[in-house]
Design a protein around this motif. Structure first.
Motif, PDB file in Angstrom:
ATOM      1  N   GLU A  98      15.498 -28.115  -3.210  1.00  0.00           N
ATOM      2  CA  GLU A  98      15.371 -29.137  -4.258  1.00  0.00           C
ATOM      3  C   GLU A  98      14.003 -29.833  -4.168  1.00  0.00           C
ATOM      4  N   GLU A  99      13.574 -30.148  -2.953  1.00  0.00           N
ATOM      5  CA  GLU A  99      12.282 -30.842  -2.798  1.00  0.00           C
ATOM      6  C   GLU A  99      11.133 -29.987  -3.322  1.00  0.00           C
ATOM      7  N   ALA A 100      11.283 -28.657  -3.199  1.00  0.00           N
ATOM      8  CA  ALA A 100      10.231 -27.757  -3.708  1.00  0.00           C
ATOM      9  C   ALA A 100      10.109 -27.861  -5.229  1.00  0.00           C
ATOM     10  N   ARG A 101      11.199 -28.194  -5.897  1.00  0.00           N
ATOM     11  CA  ARG A 101      11.171 -28.293  -7.375  1.00  0.00           C
ATOM     12  C   ARG A 101      10.289 -29.447  -7.855  1.00  0.00           C
ATOM     13  N   LEU A 102       9.998 -30.389  -6.971  1.00  0.00           N
ATOM     14  CA  LEU A 102       9.206 -31.547  -7.398  1.00  0.00           C
ATOM     15  C   LEU A 102       7.714 -31.233  -7.551  1.00  0.00           C
ATOM     16  N   ALA A 103       7.343 -29.977  -7.316  1.00  0.00           N
ATOM     17  CA  ALA A 103       5.973 -29.551  -7.647  1.00  0.00           C
ATOM     18  C   ALA A 103       5.754 -29.684  -9.155  1.00  0.00           C
ATOM     19  N   ASP A 104       6.822 -29.544  -9.910  1.00  0.00           N
ATOM     20  CA  ASP A 104       6.768 -29.670 -11.376  1.00  0.00           C
ATOM     21  C   ASP A 104       6.801 -31.164 -11.735  1.00  0.00           C
ATOM     22  N   VAL A 105       5.737 -31.632 -12.360  1.00  0.00           N
ATOM     23  CA  VAL A 105       5.590 -33.075 -12.603  1.00  0.00           C
ATOM     24  C   VAL A 105       6.709 -33.616 -13.497  1.00  0.00           C
ATOM     25  N   ALA A 106       7.056 -32.862 -14.529  1.00  0.00           N
ATOM     26  CA  ALA A 106       8.102 -33.345 -15.443  1.00  0.00           C
ATOM     27  C   ALA A 106       9.435 -33.462 -14.696  1.00  0.00           C
ATOM     28  N   TYR A 107       9.712 -32.471 -13.854  1.00  0.00           N
ATOM     29  CA  TYR A 107      10.951 -32.518 -13.074  1.00  0.00           C
ATOM     30  C   TYR A 107      10.946 -33.738 -12.145  1.00  0.00           C
ATOM     31  N   ALA A 108       9.802 -33.956 -11.489  1.00  0.00           N
ATOM     32  CA  ALA A 108       9.697 -35.076 -10.542  1.00  0.00           C
ATOM     33  C   ALA A 108       9.902 -36.416 -11.245  1.00  0.00           C
ATOM     34  N   LYS A 109       9.377 -36.523 -12.457  1.00  0.00           N
ATOM     35  CA  LYS A 109       9.559 -37.779 -13.209  1.00  0.00           C
ATOM     36  C   LYS A 109      11.033 -38.050 -13.475  1.00  0.00           C
ATOM     37  N   GLY A 110      11.764 -37.000 -13.829  1.00  0.00           N
ATOM     38  CA  GLY A 110      13.206 -37.154 -14.075  1.00  0.00           C
ATOM     39  C   GLY A 110      13.935 -37.564 -12.802  1.00  0.00           C
ATOM     40  N   THR A 124      20.195 -52.519  -4.606  1.00  0.00           N
ATOM     41  CA  THR A 124      19.078 -52.437  -3.661  1.00  0.00           C
ATOM     42  C   THR A 124      17.822 -52.942  -4.354  1.00  0.00           C
ATOM     43  N   THR A 125      17.215 -53.972  -3.773  1.00  0.00           N
ATOM     44  CA  THR A 125      16.054 -54.595  -4.400  1.00  0.00           C
ATOM     45  C   THR A 125      14.759 -54.289  -3.657  1.00  0.00           C
ATOM     46  N   SER A 126      14.880 -53.906  -2.379  1.00  0.00           N
ATOM     47  CA  SER A 126      13.712 -53.492  -1.583  1.00  0.00           C
ATOM     48  C   SER A 126      14.071 -52.199  -0.867  1.00  0.00           C
ATOM     49  N   ALA A 127      13.103 -51.289  -0.765  1.00  0.00           N
ATOM     50  CA  ALA A 127      13.402 -50.031  -0.077  1.00  0.00           C
ATOM     51  C   ALA A 127      12.154 -49.408   0.528  1.00  0.00           C
ATOM     52  N   LEU A 128      12.354 -48.813   1.692  1.00  0.00           N
ATOM     53  CA  LEU A 128      11.341 -47.938   2.287  1.00  0.00           C
ATOM     54  C   LEU A 128      11.772 -46.523   1.923  1.00  0.00           C
ATOM     55  N   VAL A 129      11.007 -45.927   1.029  1.00  0.00           N
ATOM     56  CA  VAL A 129      11.433 -44.688   0.367  1.00  0.00           C
ATOM     57  C   VAL A 129      10.672 -43.499   0.936  1.00  0.00           C
ATOM     58  N   PHE A 130      11.396 -42.515   1.443  1.00  0.00           N
ATOM     59  CA  PHE A 130      10.792 -41.255   1.857  1.00  0.00           C
ATOM     60  C   PHE A 130      10.367 -40.518   0.588  1.00  0.00           C
ATOM     61  N   GLY A 131       9.092 -40.215   0.494  1.00  0.00           N
ATOM     62  CA  GLY A 131       8.550 -39.667  -0.748  1.00  0.00           C
ATOM     63  C   GLY A 131       8.708 -38.161  -0.854  1.00  0.00           C
ATOM     64  N   SER A 132       7.733 -37.557  -1.525  1.00  0.00           N
ATOM     65  CA  SER A 132       7.744 -36.118  -1.767  1.00  0.00           C
ATOM     66  C   SER A 132       6.554 -35.485  -1.058  1.00  0.00           C
ATOM     67  N   HIS A 133       6.618 -34.149  -0.875  1.00  0.00           N
ATOM     68  CA  HIS A 133       5.477 -33.409  -0.331  1.00  0.00           C
ATOM     69  C   HIS A 133       4.367 -33.256  -1.372  1.00  0.00           C
ATOM     70  N   PHE A 134       4.665 -33.597  -2.642  1.00  0.00           N
ATOM     71  CA  PHE A 134       3.677 -33.412  -3.712  1.00  0.00           C
ATOM     72  C   PHE A 134       3.133 -34.765  -4.176  1.00  0.00           C
ATOM     73  N   ALA A 135       1.824 -34.913  -4.138  1.00  0.00           N
ATOM     74  CA  ALA A 135       1.211 -36.209  -4.488  1.00  0.00           C
ATOM     75  C   ALA A 135       1.555 -36.616  -5.919  1.00  0.00           C
ATOM     76  N   THR A 136       1.618 -35.641  -6.822  1.00  0.00           N
ATOM     77  CA  THR A 136       1.933 -35.992  -8.221  1.00  0.00           C
ATOM     78  C   THR A 136       3.335 -36.590  -8.323  1.00  0.00           C
ATOM     79  N   ALA A 137       4.260 -36.080  -7.509  1.00  0.00           N
ATOM     80  CA  ALA A 137       5.627 -36.620  -7.523  1.00  0.00           C
ATOM     81  C   ALA A 137       5.652 -38.023  -6.928  1.00  0.00           C
ATOM     82  N   VAL A 138       4.820 -38.260  -5.928  1.00  0.00           N
ATOM     83  CA  VAL A 138       4.765 -39.613  -5.339  1.00  0.00           C
ATOM     84  C   VAL A 138       4.192 -40.594  -6.364  1.00  0.00           C
ATOM     85  N   ASP A 139       3.206 -40.142  -7.139  1.00  0.00           N
ATOM     86  CA  ASP A 139       2.716 -40.989  -8.240  1.00  0.00           C
ATOM     87  C   ASP A 139       3.869 -41.352  -9.181  1.00  0.00           C
TER      88      ASP A 139
END
Ligand code: GUN
Ligand code: ZN
Length: 437
Positions: A98-110, A124-139
């Motif tokens: 599933e994490e590999a699918r986030l290379a696709d920007v549109a998918y990551a946005k969803g 939840t109002t504050s969170a330390l969020v584990f991001g993605s391996h793809f910078a575009t998905a983290v954006d």
């Protein structure tokens, strides 16, 4: 300014250090235009001091501080509930495809939209969020959190071995992408950057050194990763690092200090607990994840005895949902199962772990975590539907501690009726908007 009227319950002083619940059965809280709490007390007294303010009435249930999730994975919201596997199998078969699918920007946005909805709905109002391996998905993640108004600390997840190839990077590329993301988002509104190697199992010393450079150079950034989660994983990390303890694989690069949150730590040795305590680092306890993956029973007693700071994490998607009420209850269950080695947790401990302890772990304790004067108004209105078991339980509670225990035992995300961050209401429940008069 706005005056909120509600049953107020919070934990301004650590119950593990002699504190307990603070409650105002018919309370008043004044919030200014900047979202800061400027007065608090019995409603009648606060009203007398503020006769002209608009009153927002929150009758029934209780108003709690916003929940703080110290470990939750944004790319895994769509794979929650993959049961029946230990950690490394679950990563290979469930999470990482599933994490590999986030290379696709549109998918990551969803996915980012689904994820933010999950956080907000759970209160939840504050969170330390584990991001993605793809910078575009983290954006995309930063942008979605910004739009929602959440306090989110997140960053690029980096690895250079042991994972499927599309998730791997290099120390140089990881450094460049991390610095770019931090430049775009760190310190923007309620957002901050988190340096995030996935775990030492998938990060070489060179990659950890590149993380250390970002951590040092981005002032006020956070560090997060996984540690001592699964016995097989722990043994493999020891082998990969020539006999080094798991916590020390990070500490050897200067990655363990007061701005560090390490998730799980189910199987630490005393030397690691002593190091975490001396560095002031925090541990994110993730009880439903530890249960779902069969990782083990968290040694809370040993953490407390060593003086290690502990807060709660949902660890979505190995964890079974976003609700920190559910995590609190599962933490309670697991300490009960440890019998004499466990810690007897009350509802006050659970609320502390889900709110103020998290704020402390994320360096936000001056701003959020309880409903004191001077703090930001980050709050959750728990209001069960009339006649449901939680509503009945609250009507029959013997004390505030008992009422709060019922909230943890019976409360679900459907009982979250309103959520505020910095005085802004970011979610309203199913039944009604709060009445103003
Ligand atoms: N260790 C490395 N990655 C992960 C993850 O995604 N979830 C959990 N629970 N542990 C991990
Ligand atoms: Zn995790």
């Amino acid at each position: 300014m706005t005056l909120y009227r509600a049953r107020l319950v919070d934990t301004p002083v650590d119950p593990f250090a002699g504190g307990g619940l603070r409650a105002e059965e018919d309370g008043g809280i004044v919030v200014d235009e900047a979202g800061v709490i400027t007065a608090r007390g019995p409603f009648a007294a606060v009203r007398a001091e503020h006769p002209d303010e608009v009153v927002i009435d929150l009758p029934g249930g209780m108003l709690l501080p916003g929940f703080v999730d110290t470990h939750v994975h944004f790319p895994q919201v769509r794979v929650i509930g993959g049961l029946g596997m230990p950690l490394l199998d679950w990563l290979d078969q469930c999470a990482l495809p599933e994490e590999a699918r986030l290379a696709d920007v549109a998918y990551a946005k969803g996915v980012a939209r689904d994820f933010v909805t999950g956080l907000v709905d759970a209160g939840t109002t504050s969170a330390l969020v584990f991001g993605s391996h793809f910078a575009t998905a983290v954006d995309s993640m930063f942008a979605a959190a910004d739009v929602a108004g959440l306090r989110v600390t997140t960053g690029l997840v980096v690895s250079d071995r042991s994972l499927r190839p599309e998730l791997l990077s290099t120390p140089d590329r990881a450094y460049g992408e991390a610095r770019g993301l931090a430049e775009r988002w760190h310190g923007h509104g309620r957002l901050r950057y988190a340096v995030t190697p996935r775990f030492s199992f998938s990060a070489s010393d060179a990659m950890l050194e590149s993380c250390a450079a970002t951590f040092k150079e981005v002032q006020g950034s956070w560090f997060t990763s996984h540690v001592n989660e699964n016995l097989f994983e722990v043994a493999e990390v020891r082998r990969l690092f020539g006999g080094t303890n798991y916590v020390h694989t990070y500490a050897n690069h200067g990655l363990v200090d007061r701005n560090s949150v390490l998730a799980h730590n189910v199987h630490p040795v005393d030397e690691e607990l002593a190091l975490l305590a001396s560095q002031g680092a925090s541990v994110a306890h993730c009880p439903t994840s530890n249960s779902a993956l069969g990782s083990g029973l968290f040694p809370l007693r040993r953490h407390l005895d060593h003086g290690v700071r502990v807060a709660l994490g949902s660890d979505v998607g190995a964890g079974t949902g976003f609700s920190l009420l559910k995590e609190g209850l599962q933490a309670y269950f697991m300490q009960q199962l440890l019998a004499a080695e466990g810690v007897a947790l009350t509802s006050a401990h659970l609320l502390w772990l889900a709110t103020a302890a998290g704020a402390d772990a994320l360096g936000l304790a001056d701003e959020v975590g309880d409903l004191s004067v001077g703090k930001q108004f980050d709050a959750v209105w728990v209001l069960p539907q009339a006649g449901n078991p939680l509503d009945v339980g609250l009507g029959n509670a013997r004390s505030t501690l008992d009422a709060l225990a019922k909230v943890f035992a019976l409360g679900t995300t459907t009982d979250i009726e309103g959520v505020w961050v910095g005085g802004d209401q970011i979610a309203a429940g199913r039944f009604r908007r709060p009445a103003s008069r």
